[in-house]
Design a protein around this motif. Structure first.
Motif, PDB file in Angstrom:
ATOM      1  N   LEU A   1       6.262   6.389 -17.780  1.00 32.87           N
ATOM      2  CA  LEU A   1       6.263   7.150 -19.033  1.00 32.87           C
ATOM      3  C   LEU A   1       7.667   7.368 -19.613  1.00 32.87           C
ATOM      4  O   LEU A   1       7.813   7.924 -20.697  1.00 32.87           O
ATOM      5  CB  LEU A   1       5.593   8.517 -18.799  1.00 32.87           C
ATOM      6  N   LEU A   2       8.704   6.949 -18.874  1.00 35.73           N
ATOM      7  CA  LEU A   2      10.078   7.154 -19.367  1.00 35.73           C
ATOM      8  C   LEU A   2      10.318   6.323 -20.627  1.00 35.73           C
ATOM      9  O   LEU A   2       9.916   5.157 -20.690  1.00 35.73           O
ATOM     10  CB  LEU A   2      11.092   6.754 -18.285  1.00 35.73           C
ATOM     11  N   VAL A   3      10.954   6.936 -21.611  1.00 35.36           N
ATOM     12  CA  VAL A   3      11.208   6.265 -22.897  1.00 35.36           C
ATOM     13  C   VAL A   3      12.637   6.568 -23.330  1.00 35.36           C
ATOM     14  O   VAL A   3      13.084   7.715 -23.219  1.00 35.36           O
ATOM     15  CB  VAL A   3      10.244   6.819 -23.990  1.00 35.36           C
ATOM     16  N   ASN A   4      13.347   5.562 -23.808  1.00 40.54           N
ATOM     17  CA  ASN A   4      14.647   5.825 -24.427  1.00 40.54           C
ATOM     18  C   ASN A   4      14.871   4.857 -25.576  1.00 40.54           C
ATOM     19  O   ASN A   4      15.148   3.674 -25.364  1.00 40.54           O
ATOM     20  CB  ASN A   4      15.789   5.715 -23.406  1.00 40.54           C
ATOM     21  N   ASP A   5      14.771   5.371 -26.798  1.00 38.70           N
ATOM     22  CA  ASP A   5      14.969   4.522 -27.987  1.00 38.70           C
ATOM     23  C   ASP A   5      16.422   4.076 -28.142  1.00 38.70           C
ATOM     24  O   ASP A   5      16.721   3.233 -28.995  1.00 38.70           O
ATOM     25  CB  ASP A   5      14.551   5.284 -29.259  1.00 38.70           C
ATOM     26  N   MET A   6      17.343   4.663 -27.348  1.00 35.56           N
ATOM     27  CA  MET A   6      18.754   4.251 -27.443  1.00 35.56           C
ATOM     28  C   MET A   6      19.110   3.184 -26.411  1.00 35.56           C
ATOM     29  O   MET A   6      20.238   2.677 -26.407  1.00 35.56           O
ATOM     30  CB  MET A   6      19.675   5.461 -27.267  1.00 35.56           C
ATOM     31  N   GLU A   7      18.141   2.865 -25.554  1.00 34.98           N
ATOM     32  CA  GLU A   7      18.457   1.957 -24.447  1.00 34.98           C
ATOM     33  C   GLU A   7      18.936   0.581 -24.933  1.00 34.98           C
ATOM     34  O   GLU A   7      19.950   0.059 -24.453  1.00 34.98           O
ATOM     35  CB  GLU A   7      17.233   1.812 -23.548  1.00 34.98           C
ATOM     36  N   ALA A   8      18.195   0.003 -25.883  1.00 37.21           N
ATOM     37  CA  ALA A   8      18.571  -1.339 -26.363  1.00 37.21           C
ATOM     38  C   ALA A   8      19.972  -1.310 -26.965  1.00 37.21           C
ATOM     39  O   ALA A   8      20.773  -2.240 -26.778  1.00 37.21           O
ATOM     40  CB  ALA A   8      17.555  -1.832 -27.390  1.00 37.21           C
ATOM     41  N   ALA A   9      20.287  -0.226 -27.679  1.00 32.94           N
ATOM     42  CA  ALA A   9      21.612  -0.114 -28.309  1.00 32.94           C
ATOM     43  C   ALA A   9      22.697   0.013 -27.239  1.00 32.94           C
ATOM     44  O   ALA A   9      23.748  -0.634 -27.332  1.00 32.94           O
ATOM     45  CB  ALA A   9      21.634   1.090 -29.247  1.00 32.94           C
ATOM     46  N   ALA A  10      22.446   0.841 -26.222  1.00 35.63           N
ATOM     47  CA  ALA A  10      23.450   1.034 -25.156  1.00 35.63           C
ATOM     48  C   ALA A  10      23.701  -0.290 -24.429  1.00 35.63           C
ATOM     49  O   ALA A  10      24.852  -0.655 -24.149  1.00 35.63           O
ATOM     50  CB  ALA A  10      22.986   2.108 -24.182  1.00 35.63           C
ATOM     51  N   VAL A  11      22.632  -1.038 -24.155  1.00 31.35           N
ATOM     52  CA  VAL A  11      22.782  -2.313 -23.436  1.00 31.35           C
ATOM     53  C   VAL A  11      23.438  -3.354 -24.348  1.00 31.35           C
ATOM     54  O   VAL A  11      24.235  -4.177 -23.887  1.00 31.35           O
ATOM     55  CB  VAL A  11      21.416  -2.802 -22.883  1.00 31.35           C
ATOM     56  N   SER A  12      23.129  -3.286 -25.639  1.00 32.48           N
ATOM     57  CA  SER A  12      23.765  -4.219 -26.574  1.00 32.48           C
ATOM     58  C   SER A  12      25.283  -3.957 -26.636  1.00 32.48           C
ATOM     59  O   SER A  12      26.087  -4.889 -26.694  1.00 32.48           O
ATOM     60  CB  SER A  12      23.101  -4.052 -27.949  1.00 32.48           C
ATOM     61  N   LEU A  13      25.675  -2.672 -26.578  1.00 34.76           N
ATOM     62  CA  LEU A  13      27.115  -2.329 -26.618  1.00 34.76           C
ATOM     63  C   LEU A  13      27.806  -2.656 -25.299  1.00 34.76           C
ATOM     64  O   LEU A  13      28.981  -3.008 -25.275  1.00 34.76           O
ATOM     65  CB  LEU A  13      27.289  -0.830 -26.925  1.00 34.76           C
TER      66      LEU A  13
END
Ligand code: ATP
Length: 310
Positions: free
Chosen positions: A232-244
């Motif tokens: 159930l863990l969700v983080n909408d910033m994850e893709a951005a953090a990994v992209s950076l």
């Protein structure tokens, strides 16, 4: 804490422990007219904490000393959030501030764990106690929200839904304790930098607003096991953090290979949280992640824990 705080005796010094926060659910909406992004988040306070100590000072002024994790890189003047917090309490009380604040930092700086906000919350509580300022919950919350979106939650701790820009809190009665391995990295990500990347990716059609916190809130309220929470863990910033910081992907995969139930970017990153089944699993997992390399430091933490004004 409820109603008015009115300590009986004057204090020579006050020390408060303030926990780091994690966001087991972090839904990020579009930027609002005021520039802040609308959030739909679930916060949880974990056992990794800073300690804020306030002592009276003969001369007027706010003096800050810092020890521990990343101490040398932090401002000791007005740019420090704890300084701003002390000033606000003095303004509220109508007194001239005369205080020595010491921040003993264990929460990694710019790691997505709200270390600065935690210190601000700690300074609000410590100064109010030191100066015997009678301040109600609502007023303390108002001062906290003026200091930053995460500061109100850092005061309360526990588990809570955060809406608005994160400062509008609804407490969640979580039944249980969940165990995490917290892996810090050599890089830092500033929160504004990460929001900018979220917006950029959205323009390319990558990512969407995960506004529904109900499933994870129900899991916390029913004392769900870690396996259920992992899904159930969700983080909408994850893709951005990994992209950076693309190196985060290998740290996350490594932890999963070592048996973590989930790998979760903490807030805007770059700290990575690995969910463990229980404390025994967390100890073993932390050892394996340390041996594998790639993390700057690896800590054990559990949540939820109370904040300094719970
Ligand atoms: P958040 O998750 O709330 O967005 P963060 O955990 O990523 O924040 P912080 O550790 O709060 O990041 O630090 C962000 C910036 O705030 C730092 O780069 C630092 O210059 C500034 N700052 C001001 N006061 C403090 C403080 N007492 N502790 C840490 N950072 C501080």
């Amino acid at each position: 804490m409820s109603g008015q705080t009115a300590p009986a005796a004057p204090h020579a010094g006050v020390s408060v422990d303030v926990p780091a926060k994690i966001n087991p659910h972090l839904g990020v909406g579009d930027p609002r007219a005021d520039g802040y992004h609308a959030l739909s988040t679930v916060y949880q306070a974990i056992s990794l904490h800073d300690t804020v100590t306030a002592e009276k000072r003969e001369e007027p002024g706010i003096e800050i000393t810092i020890s521990g994790e990343g101490a040398g890189d932090l401002p000791t003047g007005e740019a420090n959030l704890a300084h701003k917090a002390a000033k606000l309490v003095a303004l509220y009380a109508g007194i001239e501030p005369a205080v020595k604040l010491h921040l003993n930092k264990r929460i990694p700086v710019a790691g997505g764990l709200a270390g600065g906000s935690a210190d601000a919350a700690g300074a609000l509580v410590a100064c109010a106690r030191l100066w015997d300022v009678a301040i109600g919950d609502a007023e303390l919350h108002r001062l906290a929200a003026g200091l930053g979106s995460d500061v109100p939650f850092c005061l309360k701790g526990g588990t809570a839904i955060g809406t608005g820009r994160g400062e509008e809190l609804t407490p969640v009665r979580a039944k249980g304790t969940w165990h995490w391995v917290v892996a810090t990295t050599d890089t830092r990500i500033s929160t504004p930098e990460c929001y900018k990347e979220v917006d950029r990716l959205r323009e390319d059609g990558i990512g969407r607003f995960s506004s529904d916190v109900d499933p994870i809130v129900r899991a916390f309220e029913s004392g769900a096991d870690a396996d259920t929470l992992a899904r159930l863990l969700v983080n909408d910033m994850e893709a951005a953090a990994v992209s950076l910081r693309p190196q985060l992907a290998s740290l996350m995969h490594g932890g999963l290979e070592e048996g973590a139930l989930a790998a979760h970017v903490s807030g805007s990153g770059p700290t990575i949280l690995f969910l463990a089944t229980d404390v025994k699993h967390a100890v073993a997992l932390a050892r394996r992640i340390r041996m594998r390399g790639g993390a700057r430091s690896v800590h054990l933490a559990h949540g939820p824990v109370d904040g300094p004004a719970a």
